[in-house]
Design a protein around this motif. Structure first.
Motif, PDB file in Angstrom:
ATOM      1  N   PHE A   1      -5.139   2.446   4.882  1.00  0.00           N
ATOM      2  CA  PHE A   1      -3.988   1.628   4.514  1.00  0.00           C
ATOM      3  C   PHE A   1      -3.152   1.271   5.735  1.00  0.00           C
ATOM      4  O   PHE A   1      -2.575   0.179   5.807  1.00  0.00           O
ATOM      5  CB  PHE A   1      -3.129   2.356   3.481  1.00  0.00           C
TER       6      PHE A   1
ATOM      7  N   ALA B   1      -5.790  -9.932   7.633  1.00  0.00           N
ATOM      8  CA  ALA B   1      -6.746  -9.800   6.537  1.00  0.00           C
ATOM      9  C   ALA B   1      -6.267 -10.674   5.389  1.00  0.00           C
ATOM     10  O   ALA B   1      -5.059 -10.814   5.168  1.00  0.00           O
ATOM     11  CB  ALA B   1      -6.880  -8.353   6.084  1.00  0.00           C
TER      12      ALA B   1
ATOM     13  N   ARG C   1     -13.118   2.962   1.926  1.00  0.00           N
ATOM     14  CA  ARG C   1     -12.172   1.999   2.509  1.00  0.00           C
ATOM     15  C   ARG C   1     -12.365   1.847   4.010  1.00  0.00           C
ATOM     16  O   ARG C   1     -12.099   0.787   4.578  1.00  0.00           O
ATOM     17  CB  ARG C   1     -10.732   2.428   2.208  1.00  0.00           C
TER      18      ARG C   1
ATOM     19  N   PHE D   1       0.831  -1.195   0.000  1.00  0.00           N
ATOM     20  CA  PHE D   1       0.000   0.000   0.000  1.00  0.00           C
ATOM     21  C   PHE D   1       0.875   1.257   0.000  1.00  0.00           C
ATOM     22  O   PHE D   1       2.014   1.227   0.470  1.00  0.00           O
ATOM     23  CB  PHE D   1      -0.912   0.028   1.236  1.00  0.00           C
TER      24      PHE D   1
ATOM     25  N   HIS E   1      -5.755 -11.904   1.353  1.00  0.00           N
ATOM     26  CA  HIS E   1      -5.259 -11.182   0.187  1.00  0.00           C
ATOM     27  C   HIS E   1      -6.391 -10.538  -0.612  1.00  0.00           C
ATOM     28  O   HIS E   1      -6.232  -9.433  -1.147  1.00  0.00           O
ATOM     29  CB  HIS E   1      -4.476 -12.135  -0.723  1.00  0.00           C
TER      30      HIS E   1
ATOM     31  N   THR F   1      -9.230  -9.309   0.433  1.00  0.00           N
ATOM     32  CA  THR F   1      -9.670  -8.081   1.104  1.00  0.00           C
ATOM     33  C   THR F   1      -8.662  -6.957   0.893  1.00  0.00           C
ATOM     34  O   THR F   1      -9.030  -5.818   0.595  1.00  0.00           O
ATOM     35  CB  THR F   1      -9.855  -8.334   2.601  1.00  0.00           C
ATOM     36  N   ARG F   2      -7.389  -7.267   1.021  1.00  0.00           N
ATOM     37  CA  ARG F   2      -6.354  -6.259   0.836  1.00  0.00           C
ATOM     38  C   ARG F   2      -6.342  -5.724  -0.594  1.00  0.00           C
ATOM     39  O   ARG F   2      -6.210  -4.523  -0.816  1.00  0.00           O
ATOM     40  CB  ARG F   2      -4.984  -6.842   1.203  1.00  0.00           C
ATOM     41  N   GLN F   3      -6.473  -6.637  -1.560  1.00  0.00           N
ATOM     42  CA  GLN F   3      -6.461  -6.215  -2.953  1.00  0.00           C
ATOM     43  C   GLN F   3      -7.650  -5.322  -3.272  1.00  0.00           C
ATOM     44  O   GLN F   3      -7.525  -4.316  -3.983  1.00  0.00           O
ATOM     45  CB  GLN F   3      -6.465  -7.446  -3.872  1.00  0.00           C
TER      46      GLN F   3
ATOM     47  N   ILE G   1      -5.206  -1.646   7.572  1.00  0.00           N
ATOM     48  CA  ILE G   1      -5.231  -2.955   6.903  1.00  0.00           C
ATOM     49  C   ILE G   1      -3.860  -3.598   6.911  1.00  0.00           C
ATOM     50  O   ILE G   1      -3.734  -4.826   6.884  1.00  0.00           O
ATOM     51  CB  ILE G   1      -5.767  -2.805   5.461  1.00  0.00           C
ATOM     52  N   THR G   2      -2.795  -2.789   6.956  1.00  0.00           N
ATOM     53  CA  THR G   2      -1.448  -3.344   7.008  1.00  0.00           C
ATOM     54  C   THR G   2      -1.159  -3.976   8.364  1.00  0.00           C
ATOM     55  O   THR G   2      -0.405  -4.947   8.454  1.00  0.00           O
ATOM     56  CB  THR G   2      -0.402  -2.246   6.729  1.00  0.00           C
TER      57      THR G   2
END
Length: 215
Positions: A188, A196, A213, A52, A198, A200-202, A191-192
């Protein structure tokens, strides 16, 4: 995901968020890149993760093709693109990475580097003229530029703090990063630092509104 696995995941994410060196640093001068210097074809580094903007990531470079890619990026002061690997390829949306520091260099040419996420992009045509892939990248920012209301940001931090408290009950030594309302890209950061998948992150990476977001 089992609770113990969640704790390990969060601890790792927190270390990455803080930009902590996970490998011993070599006596090499820091390398800072001009984020504006981007070649027409963006070098691509598929990885099993989502990077991110404004997030630090430590990488160990050992494959010959990526050693060449990183050398060229350093010489030309260019970014490269990180894209999420899939079983049969990779995602077409990703985030550029600027090399901010060489942590260690090895005699065989391998490198430990620290990078920082910079700009999001969508890929078009791919190019295979070099050992590593390159692609035509279209960069994008949020469509909605005004910050989300304070109430929404505060609500997101409260949820984050509750999750952290739950995990620290099992692992008192866990020290996730503290977040504030002033974070420019709070979504960002959150979520980092939390467990979570992949997918969801994408999805979060591609959303073009901070409000969307955080919801």
């Amino acid at each position: 995901m089992r609770r113990r696995e969640i704790i390990r995941f969060l601890a790792t994410a927190a270390a990455g968020f803080c930009g902590k060196r996970i490998l011993p640093a070599a006596p090499v001068a820091p390398v800072f890149q001009d984020a504006r210097a981007v070649e027409p074809l963006l070098p691509l580094f598929p990885l099993p993760l989502v990077l991110f903007p404004e997030i630090d990531l430590a990488l160990h470079i050992f494959e010959e093709r990526y050693k060449q890619m990183i050398r060229e990026c350093l010489l030309q002061r260019r970014e490269f693109g990180v894209v999420l690997m899939r079983d049969r390829g990779f995602e077409t949306a990703g985030c550029t990475a600027a090399i901010t520091e060489i942590l260690r260099s090895y005699r065989n040419g391998e490198l430990d580097i620290l990078v920082q996420g910079r700009r999001r992009f969508e890929l078009g045509k791919l190019n295979r003229d070099k050992p590593y892939l390159r692609g035509e990248a279209t960069f994008f920012e949020d469509d909605v530029t005004e910050p989300p209301p304070e109430s929404l940001r505060r609500h997101a931090i409260e949820h984050y703090d509750r999750l952290v408290a739950l995990l620290q009950a099992d692992e008192p030594s866990l020290r996730p990063p503290a977040l504030s309302l002033e974070e420019r890209m709070l979504s960002f950061r959150i979520i980092t630092a939390i467990p979570a998948d992949h997918q969801t992150r994408q999805r979060l990476l591609t959303l073009r509104s901070e409000r969307d977001r955080l919801v």
